[in-house]
Design an enzyme around this catalytic site. Structure first.
Site, mmCIF file in Angstrom:
data_model
loop_
_atom_site.group_PDB
_atom_site.id
_atom_site.type_symbol
_atom_site.label_atom_id
_atom_site.label_comp_id
_atom_site.label_asym_id
_atom_site.label_seq_id
_atom_site.Cartn_x
_atom_site.Cartn_y
_atom_site.Cartn_z
ATOM 1 N N CYS A 4 31.281 37.111 36.227
ATOM 2 C CA CYS A 4 32.566 37.714 37.219
ATOM 3 C C CYS A 4 33.512 36.443 37.060
ATOM 4 C CB CYS A 4 32.231 38.223 38.773
ATOM 5 S SG CYS A 4 33.498 38.259 39.649
ATOM 6 N N CYS A 7 34.071 35.312 40.611
ATOM 7 C CA CYS A 7 33.147 34.327 41.276
ATOM 8 C C CYS A 7 33.185 32.937 40.510
ATOM 9 C CB CYS A 7 31.769 34.878 40.761
ATOM 10 S SG CYS A 7 31.252 36.575 41.983
ATOM 11 N N ASP A 30 48.107 33.757 40.599
ATOM 12 C CA ASP A 30 47.827 34.886 39.488
ATOM 13 C C ASP A 30 48.336 34.467 38.263
ATOM 14 O OD1 ASP A 30 47.386 38.043 39.325
ATOM 15 O OD2 ASP A 30 48.072 37.189 37.530
ATOM 16 N N GLY A 93 44.169 50.856 38.402
ATOM 17 C CA GLY A 93 44.622 49.795 37.375
ATOM 18 C C GLY A 93 43.679 48.496 37.709
ATOM 19 N N HIS A 98 36.112 42.374 41.155
ATOM 20 C CA HIS A 98 35.821 41.454 42.089
ATOM 21 C C HIS A 98 36.867 41.792 43.126
ATOM 22 C CE1 HIS A 98 34.246 37.362 44.107
ATOM 23 N NE2 HIS A 98 35.190 37.842 44.913
ATOM 24 N N HIS A 100 40.035 42.068 45.129
ATOM 25 C CA HIS A 100 41.084 40.931 45.374
ATOM 26 C C HIS A 100 42.384 41.550 46.016
ATOM 27 C CE1 HIS A 100 41.246 42.473 41.343
ATOM 28 N NE2 HIS A 100 42.458 42.517 41.454
#
Ligand code: 5GP
Ligand code: ZN
Length: 114
Positions: A4, A7, A30, A93, A98, A100
């Site tokens: 991940c 992670c 981002d 989408g 994980h 967010h």
């Protein structure tokens, strides 16, 4: 969750531009910003989406949400306005499984979303 990416970011095995961190959550820029401000806020513990958060962990949601508010303020978009997005599942989408929260701002947003 070794495979991940969030992670790996949370454990600092993968680099990111951190804007906020505490024991339980991490917020970082981002990699492909969709607005002048585009921050992702995650719990360090792995949950693939909102659908996997158990009742016993509900406090993490309010904690992240209020930190998103603080981050928006620190990024200078708190008063003009910002959007918090929590994509959940394929139709929304969601690409990274994980959980967010996106914190987006610095430009006028449109509605409805695409
Ligand atoms: P989703 O579509 O799952 O709601 O959003 C995933 C977000 O993660 C996207 O905005 C994408 O640009 C961002 N992202 C994907 N991989 C990475 C990465 O390795 N580092 C960072 N900082 N952001 C990433
Ligand atoms: Zn994870």
């Amino acid at each position: 969750m070794e495979d991940c990416i969030f992670c790996q970011i949370a454990s600092k095995k993968m680099p990111s531009k951190v804007v906020y961190e505490d024991e339980n959550i991490l917020a970082f820029q981002d990699i492909n910003p969709q607005a002048p401000v585009h921050i992702l806020a995650i719990p360090k513990e792995h949950y693939s989406s909102l659908n996997e958060i158990p009742q016993s962990k509900k406090d993490i949601l309010s904690h992240i949400l209020l930190k998103c508010r603080q981050i928006a303020e620190q990024q200078g978009i708190g008063q003009k306005g910002y959007r918090i997005v929590l994509n959940t599942g394929k139709n929304s989408g969601q690409d990274v499984f994980h959980i967010h929260f996106h914190v987006l701002g610095g430009r006028k947003m449109t509605w409805p979303p695409g």
